[in-house]
Scaffold this motif. Sequence first.
Motif, PDB file in Angstrom:
ATOM      1  N   GLU A  50       0.889  -1.189  -0.083  1.00  0.00           N
ATOM      2  CA  GLU A  50      -0.230   0.026   0.065  1.00  0.00           C
ATOM      3  C   GLU A  50       0.879   1.218  -0.064  1.00  0.00           C
ATOM      4  O   GLU A  50       0.528   2.349  -0.676  1.00  0.00           O
ATOM      5  CB  GLU A  50      -0.988  -0.040   1.396  1.00  0.00           C
ATOM      6  CG  GLU A  50      -2.157  -1.050   0.934  1.00  0.00           C
ATOM      7  CD  GLU A  50      -2.912  -1.102   2.360  1.00  0.00           C
ATOM      8  OE1 GLU A  50      -2.684  -0.542   3.401  1.00  0.00           O
ATOM      9  OE2 GLU A  50      -3.869  -2.039   2.242  1.00  0.00           O
ATOM     10  N   TYR A  51       1.972   1.117   0.720  1.00  0.00           N
ATOM     11  CA  TYR A  51       2.939   2.448   0.709  1.00  0.00           C
ATOM     12  C   TYR A  51       3.561   2.785  -0.496  1.00  0.00           C
ATOM     13  O   TYR A  51       3.224   3.597  -1.049  1.00  0.00           O
ATOM     14  CB  TYR A  51       3.995   2.190   1.755  1.00  0.00           C
ATOM     15  CG  TYR A  51       3.499   2.238   3.229  1.00  0.00           C
ATOM     16  CD1 TYR A  51       2.519   2.436   3.726  1.00  0.00           C
ATOM     17  CD2 TYR A  51       4.396   1.526   4.214  1.00  0.00           C
ATOM     18  CE1 TYR A  51       2.088   2.456   5.051  1.00  0.00           C
ATOM     19  CE2 TYR A  51       4.033   1.419   5.513  1.00  0.00           C
ATOM     20  CZ  TYR A  51       2.814   1.631   5.848  1.00  0.00           C
ATOM     21  OH  TYR A  51       2.754   1.580   7.328  1.00  0.00           O
ATOM     22  N   ASN A  52       3.882   1.524  -1.482  1.00  0.00           N
ATOM     23  CA  ASN A  52       4.255   1.642  -2.657  1.00  0.00           C
ATOM     24  C   ASN A  52       3.286   2.222  -3.543  1.00  0.00           C
ATOM     25  O   ASN A  52       3.404   3.149  -4.726  1.00  0.00           O
ATOM     26  CB  ASN A  52       4.884   0.143  -3.118  1.00  0.00           C
ATOM     27  CG  ASN A  52       6.161   0.157  -2.619  1.00  0.00           C
ATOM     28  OD1 ASN A  52       7.168   0.956  -2.735  1.00  0.00           O
ATOM     29  ND2 ASN A  52       6.445  -1.160  -2.265  1.00  0.00           N
ATOM     30  N   LEU A  53       2.044   1.726  -3.311  1.00  0.00           N
ATOM     31  CA  LEU A  53       1.029   2.477  -4.278  1.00  0.00           C
ATOM     32  C   LEU A  53       0.590   3.845  -4.318  1.00  0.00           C
ATOM     33  O   LEU A  53       0.538   4.670  -4.983  1.00  0.00           O
ATOM     34  CB  LEU A  53      -0.429   1.628  -4.004  1.00  0.00           C
ATOM     35  CG  LEU A  53      -0.525   0.190  -4.664  1.00  0.00           C
ATOM     36  CD1 LEU A  53      -1.733  -0.456  -4.305  1.00  0.00           C
ATOM     37  CD2 LEU A  53      -0.358   0.247  -6.099  1.00  0.00           C
ATOM     38  N   GLU A  54       0.874   4.220  -2.747  1.00  0.00           N
ATOM     39  CA  GLU A  54       0.456   5.750  -2.575  1.00  0.00           C
ATOM     40  C   GLU A  54       1.872   6.581  -3.211  1.00  0.00           C
ATOM     41  O   GLU A  54       1.598   7.696  -3.686  1.00  0.00           O
ATOM     42  CB  GLU A  54       0.701   5.831  -0.954  1.00  0.00           C
ATOM     43  CG  GLU A  54      -0.908   5.251  -0.557  1.00  0.00           C
ATOM     44  CD  GLU A  54      -1.048   5.664   1.004  1.00  0.00           C
ATOM     45  OE1 GLU A  54      -0.729   6.669   1.506  1.00  0.00           O
ATOM     46  OE2 GLU A  54      -1.414   4.933   1.570  1.00  0.00           O
ATOM     47  N   ILE A  55       3.111   5.952  -3.001  1.00  0.00           N
ATOM     48  CA  ILE A  55       4.216   6.584  -3.419  1.00  0.00           C
ATOM     49  C   ILE A  55       3.965   6.778  -5.214  1.00  0.00           C
ATOM     50  O   ILE A  55       4.202   7.800  -5.746  1.00  0.00           O
ATOM     51  CB  ILE A  55       5.291   6.113  -3.548  1.00  0.00           C
ATOM     52  CG1 ILE A  55       5.798   5.962  -1.836  1.00  0.00           C
ATOM     53  CG2 ILE A  55       6.508   6.308  -4.188  1.00  0.00           C
ATOM     54  CD1 ILE A  55       7.078   5.026  -1.506  1.00  0.00           C
ATOM     55  N   GLU A  56       3.519   5.759  -5.783  1.00  0.00           N
ATOM     56  CA  GLU A  56       3.173   5.898  -7.252  1.00  0.00           C
ATOM     57  C   GLU A  56       2.233   6.901  -7.569  1.00  0.00           C
ATOM     58  O   GLU A  56       2.432   7.628  -8.465  1.00  0.00           O
ATOM     59  CB  GLU A  56       2.880   4.511  -7.805  1.00  0.00           C
ATOM     60  CG  GLU A  56       3.916   3.492  -7.674  1.00  0.00           C
ATOM     61  CD  GLU A  56       5.119   3.860  -8.554  1.00  0.00           C
ATOM     62  OE1 GLU A  56       5.161   4.339  -9.809  1.00  0.00           O
ATOM     63  OE2 GLU A  56       6.272   3.823  -8.278  1.00  0.00           O
ATOM     64  N   GLU A  57       1.224   6.987  -6.641  1.00  0.00           N
ATOM     65  CA  GLU A  57       0.165   7.936  -7.109  1.00  0.00           C
ATOM     66  C   GLU A  57       0.746   9.405  -6.840  1.00  0.00           C
ATOM     67  O   GLU A  57       0.468  10.347  -7.407  1.00  0.00           O
ATOM     68  CB  GLU A  57      -1.030   7.840  -5.775  1.00  0.00           C
ATOM     69  CG  GLU A  57      -2.234   6.917  -6.470  1.00  0.00           C
ATOM     70  CD  GLU A  57      -3.224   6.804  -5.335  1.00  0.00           C
ATOM     71  OE1 GLU A  57      -3.738   7.866  -4.568  1.00  0.00           O
ATOM     72  OE2 GLU A  57      -3.550   5.690  -4.925  1.00  0.00           O
ATOM     73  N   TYR A  58       1.614   9.469  -5.835  1.00  0.00           N
ATOM     74  CA  TYR A  58       2.112  10.800  -5.502  1.00  0.00           C
ATOM     75  C   TYR A  58       3.055  11.214  -6.749  1.00  0.00           C
ATOM     76  O   TYR A  58       2.821  12.359  -7.236  1.00  0.00           O
ATOM     77  CB  TYR A  58       3.034  10.768  -4.190  1.00  0.00           C
ATOM     78  CG  TYR A  58       3.516  12.029  -3.684  1.00  0.00           C
ATOM     79  CD1 TYR A  58       2.580  12.886  -2.921  1.00  0.00           C
ATOM     80  CD2 TYR A  58       4.745  12.454  -3.928  1.00  0.00           C
ATOM     81  CE1 TYR A  58       3.056  14.050  -2.601  1.00  0.00           C
ATOM     82  CE2 TYR A  58       5.363  13.432  -3.410  1.00  0.00           C
ATOM     83  CZ  TYR A  58       4.360  14.469  -2.913  1.00  0.00           C
ATOM     84  OH  TYR A  58       5.029  15.563  -2.278  1.00  0.00           O
ATOM     85  N   LYS A  59       3.905  10.275  -7.368  1.00  0.00           N
ATOM     86  CA  LYS A  59       4.678  10.577  -8.310  1.00  0.00           C
ATOM     87  C   LYS A  59       3.903  11.000  -9.464  1.00  0.00           C
ATOM     88  O   LYS A  59       4.158  11.947 -10.437  1.00  0.00           O
ATOM     89  CB  LYS A  59       5.569   9.275  -8.581  1.00  0.00           C
ATOM     90  CG  LYS A  59       6.617   9.066  -7.519  1.00  0.00           C
ATOM     91  CD  LYS A  59       7.874   8.083  -7.934  1.00  0.00           C
ATOM     92  CE  LYS A  59       7.251   6.707  -8.619  1.00  0.00           C
ATOM     93  NZ  LYS A  59       8.358   5.783  -8.483  1.00  0.00           N
ATOM     94  N   THR A  60       2.634  10.432  -9.690  1.00  0.00           N
ATOM     95  CA  THR A  60       1.940  10.671 -11.034  1.00  0.00           C
ATOM     96  C   THR A  60       1.468  11.951 -10.690  1.00  0.00           C
ATOM     97  O   THR A  60       1.331  12.597 -11.817  1.00  0.00           O
ATOM     98  CB  THR A  60       0.607   9.620 -11.043  1.00  0.00           C
ATOM     99  OG1 THR A  60       1.211   8.528 -11.219  1.00  0.00           O
ATOM    100  CG2 THR A  60      -0.050  10.073 -12.079  1.00  0.00           C
ATOM    101  N   GLU A  61       0.944  12.403  -9.584  1.00  0.00           N
ATOM    102  CA  GLU A  61       0.415  13.852  -9.239  1.00  0.00           C
ATOM    103  C   GLU A  61       1.551  14.802  -9.421  1.00  0.00           C
ATOM    104  O   GLU A  61       1.151  15.957 -10.229  1.00  0.00           O
ATOM    105  CB  GLU A  61      -0.177  13.890  -7.859  1.00  0.00           C
ATOM    106  CG  GLU A  61      -1.456  13.305  -7.726  1.00  0.00           C
ATOM    107  CD  GLU A  61      -1.802  13.243  -6.117  1.00  0.00           C
ATOM    108  OE1 GLU A  61      -1.166  14.163  -5.521  1.00  0.00           O
ATOM    109  OE2 GLU A  61      -2.738  12.456  -5.700  1.00  0.00           O
TER     110      GLU A  61
END
Length: 120
Positions: A50-61
């Motif tokens: 889940e942390y990795n998913l949130e990091i990917e979301e943040y990078k996309t933003e």
Amino acid sequence: MVNNKKSGKSLILLAIVIVVMSFALYFVSRFFNQKMDKATEEAFKLNVYEYNLEIEEYKTELAQTIGYDENSFYAYGVDLQNVIPNIIETDMSKFKIEQGKLIYIGTDENERKWTNEVKI
């Protein structure tokens, strides 16, 4: 006539029962400890995923707003909450983000291994 001889059979039987029960308790406790260890591992891996998913979301933003440079994307400690809002407080001291990737910096070797096993 009263038989005054004591054979000690009940004492031997009691000792056997105690030994058998000890072994049974030992193996039952080991079985449940293994189940608890597996549950702990799965919960930890789920958090890392889940942390990795949130990091990917943040990078996309970031890429959509101001641009994203992976080489300069670092976060540590309290700053992790900006990138991973749902991070568990105790995990903030176990992880950092370095070049856009989640890195385990804690001391538990099992957690280090589990972190490396999680693929996104």
